[in-house]
Design a protein around this motif. Structure first.
Motif, PDB file in Angstrom:
ATOM      1  N   GLY A 144      -4.695  29.251  -1.372  1.00  0.00           N
ATOM      2  CA  GLY A 144      -5.317  28.479  -0.304  1.00  0.00           C
ATOM      3  C   GLY A 144      -6.828  28.475  -0.288  1.00  0.00           C
ATOM      4  N   LYS A 145      -7.458  29.273  -1.137  1.00  0.00           N
ATOM      5  CA  LYS A 145      -8.923  29.354  -1.161  1.00  0.00           C
ATOM      6  C   LYS A 145      -9.464  28.572  -2.357  1.00  0.00           C
ATOM      7  N   GLN A 146     -10.420  27.672  -2.093  1.00  0.00           N
ATOM      8  CA  GLN A 146     -10.979  26.856  -3.156  1.00  0.00           C
ATOM      9  C   GLN A 146     -11.858  27.680  -4.085  1.00  0.00           C
ATOM     10  N   ILE A 147     -11.705  27.432  -5.386  1.00  0.00           N
ATOM     11  CA  ILE A 147     -12.542  28.078  -6.399  1.00  0.00           C
ATOM     12  C   ILE A 147     -13.748  27.179  -6.655  1.00  0.00           C
ATOM     13  N   PRO A 148     -14.967  27.698  -6.545  1.00  0.00           N
ATOM     14  CA  PRO A 148     -16.174  26.857  -6.630  1.00  0.00           C
ATOM     15  C   PRO A 148     -16.529  26.472  -8.069  1.00  0.00           C
ATOM     16  N   LEU A 149     -15.874  25.449  -8.570  1.00  0.00           N
ATOM     17  CA  LEU A 149     -16.123  24.978  -9.932  1.00  0.00           C
ATOM     18  C   LEU A 149     -17.033  23.755  -9.914  1.00  0.00           C
ATOM     19  N   THR A 150     -17.850  23.632 -10.949  1.00  0.00           N
ATOM     20  CA  THR A 150     -18.626  22.402 -11.117  1.00  0.00           C
ATOM     21  C   THR A 150     -17.685  21.298 -11.590  1.00  0.00           C
ATOM     22  N   LYS A 151     -18.171  20.074 -11.570  1.00  0.00           N
ATOM     23  CA  LYS A 151     -17.366  18.933 -12.008  1.00  0.00           C
ATOM     24  C   LYS A 151     -16.905  19.117 -13.455  1.00  0.00           C
ATOM     25  N   SER A 152     -17.808  19.569 -14.312  1.00  0.00           N
ATOM     26  CA  SER A 152     -17.469  19.757 -15.725  1.00  0.00           C
ATOM     27  C   SER A 152     -16.461  20.883 -15.902  1.00  0.00           C
ATOM     28  N   GLU A 153     -16.646  21.962 -15.153  1.00  0.00           N
ATOM     29  CA  GLU A 153     -15.721  23.093 -15.240  1.00  0.00           C
ATOM     30  C   GLU A 153     -14.327  22.687 -14.786  1.00  0.00           C
ATOM     31  N   TYR A 154     -14.272  21.920 -13.688  1.00  0.00           N
ATOM     32  CA  TYR A 154     -12.966  21.451 -13.230  1.00  0.00           C
ATOM     33  C   TYR A 154     -12.302  20.577 -14.298  1.00  0.00           C
ATOM     34  N   SER A 155     -13.070  19.659 -14.886  1.00  0.00           N
ATOM     35  CA  SER A 155     -12.507  18.742 -15.890  1.00  0.00           C
ATOM     36  C   SER A 155     -11.930  19.495 -17.071  1.00  0.00           C
ATOM     37  N   ILE A 156     -12.616  20.551 -17.492  1.00  0.00           N
ATOM     38  CA  ILE A 156     -12.114  21.364 -18.604  1.00  0.00           C
ATOM     39  C   ILE A 156     -10.815  22.044 -18.198  1.00  0.00           C
ATOM     40  N   CYS A 157     -10.797  22.629 -17.005  1.00  0.00           N
ATOM     41  CA  CYS A 157      -9.587  23.309 -16.527  1.00  0.00           C
ATOM     42  C   CYS A 157      -8.412  22.340 -16.424  1.00  0.00           C
ATOM     43  N   GLU A 158      -8.655  21.172 -15.851  1.00  0.00           N
ATOM     44  CA  GLU A 158      -7.572  20.200 -15.693  1.00  0.00           C
ATOM     45  C   GLU A 158      -7.027  19.767 -17.051  1.00  0.00           C
ATOM     46  N   TYR A 159      -7.916  19.505 -17.995  1.00  0.00           N
ATOM     47  CA  TYR A 159      -7.500  19.059 -19.329  1.00  0.00           C
ATOM     48  C   TYR A 159      -6.638  20.118 -20.009  1.00  0.00           C
ATOM     49  N   LEU A 160      -7.073  21.360 -19.960  1.00  0.00           N
ATOM     50  CA  LEU A 160      -6.303  22.430 -20.597  1.00  0.00           C
ATOM     51  C   LEU A 160      -4.999  22.692 -19.848  1.00  0.00           C
ATOM     52  N   ALA A 161      -5.056  22.677 -18.517  1.00  0.00           N
ATOM     53  CA  ALA A 161      -3.871  22.999 -17.719  1.00  0.00           C
ATOM     54  C   ALA A 161      -2.786  21.944 -17.856  1.00  0.00           C
ATOM     55  N   LEU A 162      -3.168  20.664 -17.856  1.00  0.00           N
ATOM     56  CA  LEU A 162      -2.175  19.601 -17.984  1.00  0.00           C
ATOM     57  C   LEU A 162      -1.557  19.564 -19.376  1.00  0.00           C
ATOM     58  N   ASN A 163      -2.208  20.220 -20.320  1.00  0.00           N
ATOM     59  CA  ASN A 163      -1.687  20.309 -21.685  1.00  0.00           C
ATOM     60  C   ASN A 163      -1.469  21.767 -22.069  1.00  0.00           C
ATOM     61  N   ARG A 164      -0.994  22.548 -21.081  1.00  0.00           N
ATOM     62  CA  ARG A 164      -0.894  23.991 -21.284  1.00  0.00           C
ATOM     63  C   ARG A 164      -0.023  24.315 -22.491  1.00  0.00           C
ATOM     64  N   GLY A 165      -0.475  25.352 -23.208  1.00  0.00           N
ATOM     65  CA  GLY A 165       0.226  25.760 -24.411  1.00  0.00           C
ATOM     66  C   GLY A 165      -0.348  25.140 -25.676  1.00  0.00           C
TER      67      GLY A 165
END
Length: 219
Positions: A144-165
């Motif tokens: 429930g607590k937001q992690i303070p990521l920059t736009k670029s950091e979020y984009s990297i996380c989303e890209y890796l997470a949606l293609n996990r593994g």
């Protein structure tokens, strides 16, 4: 690319399932013994096919156990299709069943239908372990607590997470996040990953793994 796990004590059926689904472009892992299921790998599957009548641990027991760890579709592949059996299976968290013997067309169609539905449902939010991604708001939350990521950091996380593994090189991650016209270069990804890890470790998670000599992946 979707990864599917098929569990059945009949190796012949596993071979048929693998061949049929790999032709559709899916990655398929097969196990002939439910005791071989690795709990740490379960989150990497987008769909699980599960036999009911297996020696030792039956499919109902397996479903009850793994449903606590995954939210992907679980489809029973079974000859037990009496109403009582189906009610039991659905009550344990199964999403569907395929009756044995089955046609390959039915197998492909049911798998594709469930994966399409999952993709629609996850356009807005996805949950991976303790992390929840708000895909519209471009934000990540932990309990429930937001992690303070920059736009670029979020984009990297989303890209890796949606293609996990899957493993991606720094160059490929850079091109996805910044495009071919980015003003920096792929070495910037190293610093972004360092910052991402530091922020995620503060909330007790470390999902970004380095694959030496290749790149990074979301575990």
């Amino acid at each position: 690319m979707c990864r599917i796990l098929a569990v059945d004590d009949d190796k012949g059926i596993l071979a048929v399932i693998r061949k049929a689904l790999e032709k559709e472009g899916y990655l398929v892992d097969t196990l002939d013994d439910p005791e071989k299921i690795d709990p740490e790998r379960l989150s990497g599957y987008q769909l699980i096919l599960l036999d009911v009548m297996m020696p030792g641990t039956d499919g109902f027991t397996v479903c009850r156990k793994i449903r606590e760890q995954v939210d992907c579709p679980i489809i029973f592949v079974t000859a037990k299709t009496e109403e009582g059996d189906l009610i039991t299976g659905f009550g344990l968290g199964a999403d569907d069943y395929i009756r044995k013997p089955f046609g390959l067309g039915e197998l492909r169609a049911r798998v594709a239908a469930h994966l399409r539905r999952e993709n629609r449902e996850k356009k807005h939010r996805i949950t991976l372990g303790d992390l929840e991604f708000s895909l519209q708001a471009k934000e990540i939350y932990c309990q429930g607590k937001q992690i303070p990521l920059t736009k670029s950091e979020y984009s990297i996380c989303e890209y890796l997470a949606l293609n996990r593994g899957q493993v991606f090189s720094k160059e490929r991650i850079y091109e996805h996040v910044f495009g071919y016209d980015g003003e920096s270069d792929s070495s910037a990804i190293t610093e972004h990953i360092k910052n991402i890890r530091a922020k995620l470790q503060k909330v007790g998670v470390s999902p970004v793994e380095t694959v030496w000599g290749i790149g990074y992946k979301w575990k």
